[in-house]
Every structure is written in C-alpha cells, then in structure tokens.
Design a protein around this motif. Sequence first.
Motif, PDB file in Angstrom:
ATOM      1  N   ILE A 200       0.833  -1.208   0.000  1.00 49.60           N
ATOM      2  CA  ILE A 200       0.000   0.000   0.000  1.00 49.60           C
ATOM      3  C   ILE A 200       0.865   1.255   0.000  1.00 49.60           C
ATOM      4  O   ILE A 200       0.602   2.211  -0.737  1.00 49.60           O
ATOM      5  CB  ILE A 200      -0.956  -0.001   1.213  1.00 49.60           C
ATOM      6  N   ILE A 201       1.912   1.257   0.827  1.00 47.02           N
ATOM      7  CA  ILE A 201       2.806   2.414   0.901  1.00 47.02           C
ATOM      8  C   ILE A 201       3.455   2.686  -0.456  1.00 47.02           C
ATOM      9  O   ILE A 201       3.482   3.825  -0.940  1.00 47.02           O
ATOM     10  CB  ILE A 201       3.894   2.188   1.967  1.00 47.02           C
ATOM     11  N   VAL A 202       3.969   1.638  -1.089  1.00 44.84           N
ATOM     12  CA  VAL A 202       4.637   1.794  -2.383  1.00 44.84           C
ATOM     13  C   VAL A 202       3.654   2.295  -3.444  1.00 44.84           C
ATOM     14  O   VAL A 202       3.985   3.184  -4.255  1.00 44.84           O
ATOM     15  CB  VAL A 202       5.284   0.465  -2.825  1.00 44.84           C
ATOM     16  N   ILE A 207       1.617   6.612  -6.957  1.00 47.55           N
ATOM     17  CA  ILE A 207       0.481   7.419  -7.427  1.00 47.55           C
ATOM     18  C   ILE A 207       0.765   8.910  -7.248  1.00 47.55           C
ATOM     19  O   ILE A 207       0.540   9.718  -8.158  1.00 47.55           O
ATOM     20  CB  ILE A 207      -0.806   7.021  -6.666  1.00 47.55           C
ATOM     21  N   ILE A 208       1.276   9.271  -6.069  1.00 47.04           N
ATOM     22  CA  ILE A 208       1.602  10.678  -5.804  1.00 47.04           C
ATOM     23  C   ILE A 208       2.715  11.149  -6.737  1.00 47.04           C
ATOM     24  O   ILE A 208       2.650  12.254  -7.297  1.00 47.04           O
ATOM     25  CB  ILE A 208       2.012  10.869  -4.330  1.00 47.04           C
ATOM     26  N   GLY A 209       3.733  10.310  -6.910  1.00 44.89           N
ATOM     27  CA  GLY A 209       4.841  10.668  -7.797  1.00 44.89           C
ATOM     28  C   GLY A 209       4.389  10.847  -9.234  1.00 44.89           C
ATOM     29  O   GLY A 209       4.815  11.797  -9.909  1.00 44.89           O
ATOM     30  N   GLN A 214       3.192  14.384 -13.775  1.00 50.57           N
ATOM     31  CA  GLN A 214       2.300  14.837 -14.840  1.00 50.57           C
ATOM     32  C   GLN A 214       2.041  16.340 -14.733  1.00 50.57           C
ATOM     33  O   GLN A 214       1.911  17.030 -15.747  1.00 50.57           O
ATOM     34  CB  GLN A 214       0.990  14.060 -14.781  1.00 50.57           C
ATOM     35  N   ARG A 215       1.994  16.842 -13.515  1.00 53.39           N
ATOM     36  CA  ARG A 215       1.792  18.278 -13.331  1.00 53.39           C
ATOM     37  C   ARG A 215       2.977  19.089 -13.853  1.00 53.39           C
ATOM     38  O   ARG A 215       2.824  20.226 -14.288  1.00 53.39           O
ATOM     39  CB  ARG A 215       1.581  18.608 -11.846  1.00 53.39           C
TER      40      ARG A 215
END
Length: 219
Positions: A200-202, A207-209, A214-215
Amino acid sequence: MDRLIEISPLLYKALLETTLMVAISIFFAVLIGLPLGILLYITANPLLFKIKPLNAFLGALTNVIRSFPFIILIVAIMPLATWLTSSSHGPVFASVALSMASIPLFARLVETSFNGISKGVIEASIAGGASLLLIITDVLIPEAKRGITQAITLTTISVVAFSATAGVVGGGGIGDLAIRYGYYRYDTVTMIATVVALIIIVQLIQIIGDYLSQRQEGR
C-alpha cells in the motif's frame, strides 16, 4: 481478525518508524544527491565544466557505494551510525545507512534526467552569455523537473524496500516487525499484514509521484 486487532498498535508504531526513516533518508538524498548529480553531469559535459579526473572520481565513488548490497552496507557502517546517532538501533540509527544508499542512487537518476535535456537549449544559454550557475538554476533544473520528480519517487520506493531490510539489525519499522513477530514467531497474520502495508505504501508513493510528474508537464 482478533490477531490483526491485537497487532494494530505494533503495526501503527512500525509505520511511523518507517515513515521517519524514509523522510530522513529522502531529505539527505535530495540535499546531497542533487548537487552530486549536477556535478556528475556538468563535469562530463564539454559545453559546461568538463573536468575528466573529477568526474571519474565522483563516478567511481558513487558506483562503489551503489555496489554494496544494503544489508552489508548497514553492517559495515554500524560504528559510524552509532557514533553519529549515539544509538545502536532504531529508525534514526538505520537512517544513516539508508541515506548513504539513497544519495548515490538519486544522484545517478538526476544525472540521467539532465542527459535528456536538448543540447541546443544549453548551447542557446551559453550563446546568450549565461553563467554556469544561471544555466544550472534556470535551465538544467527547470528542464529536468519532471525527471527529478520521477527520481525522487523511485528513490523513495527504493528506500522503503531498504528500510524493510534494516529490521534485520534492529532498525525498527515494518521490516523489524515482520522479522521479530512474523518470521521468528511464525506469525502468518503479522507477516501478511506487513507485506500488505508495504504494498500500500509503495502504491501510494507511486500514485503521488506520477501525479506530481504529470503536473510538471502541465497536464
């Protein structure tokens, strides 16, 4: 289910310890690894500040540290980590080895990000009279922002994996919980819970990375 509820305080404590280890390591990875990655790039680039002996030395030093399996690295620098942290166990103690492992990894990833920058962009900056410092701050880093973001993501995931190994030498965190309770006590529930927690942590880090990366492209 009862066993899962029973170990939940231990799992929560282990998650906090893992978060602390990862946070300290990534802080030093960026603080030292980013300048190191810049040096590796500019000392190899004939347009900027090519110094072959310095580049060879930095490259060799980086490769030597990266060649150590993490479990050997953490054992090898235990005296240094004990001296720096005044402790022989715990997440802060383990963060010394984690930082040493993450710095060269991040530096190489940063160097790779810079290698993707168009040669023409650098040539245009030089033609415009930009200094080396200005090229680094206003050209290299902005142009490689997406790659650097991905490098931080990959390094963070690698540190999470390394932190699990740190449990072997009493580093604390999820790895320590998995070894002491899951492996030594043959506790299948604890072992599965720690594995699921790491997955879950990975996934969250990735996902955040990906979102931040993309931003950087303005999507």
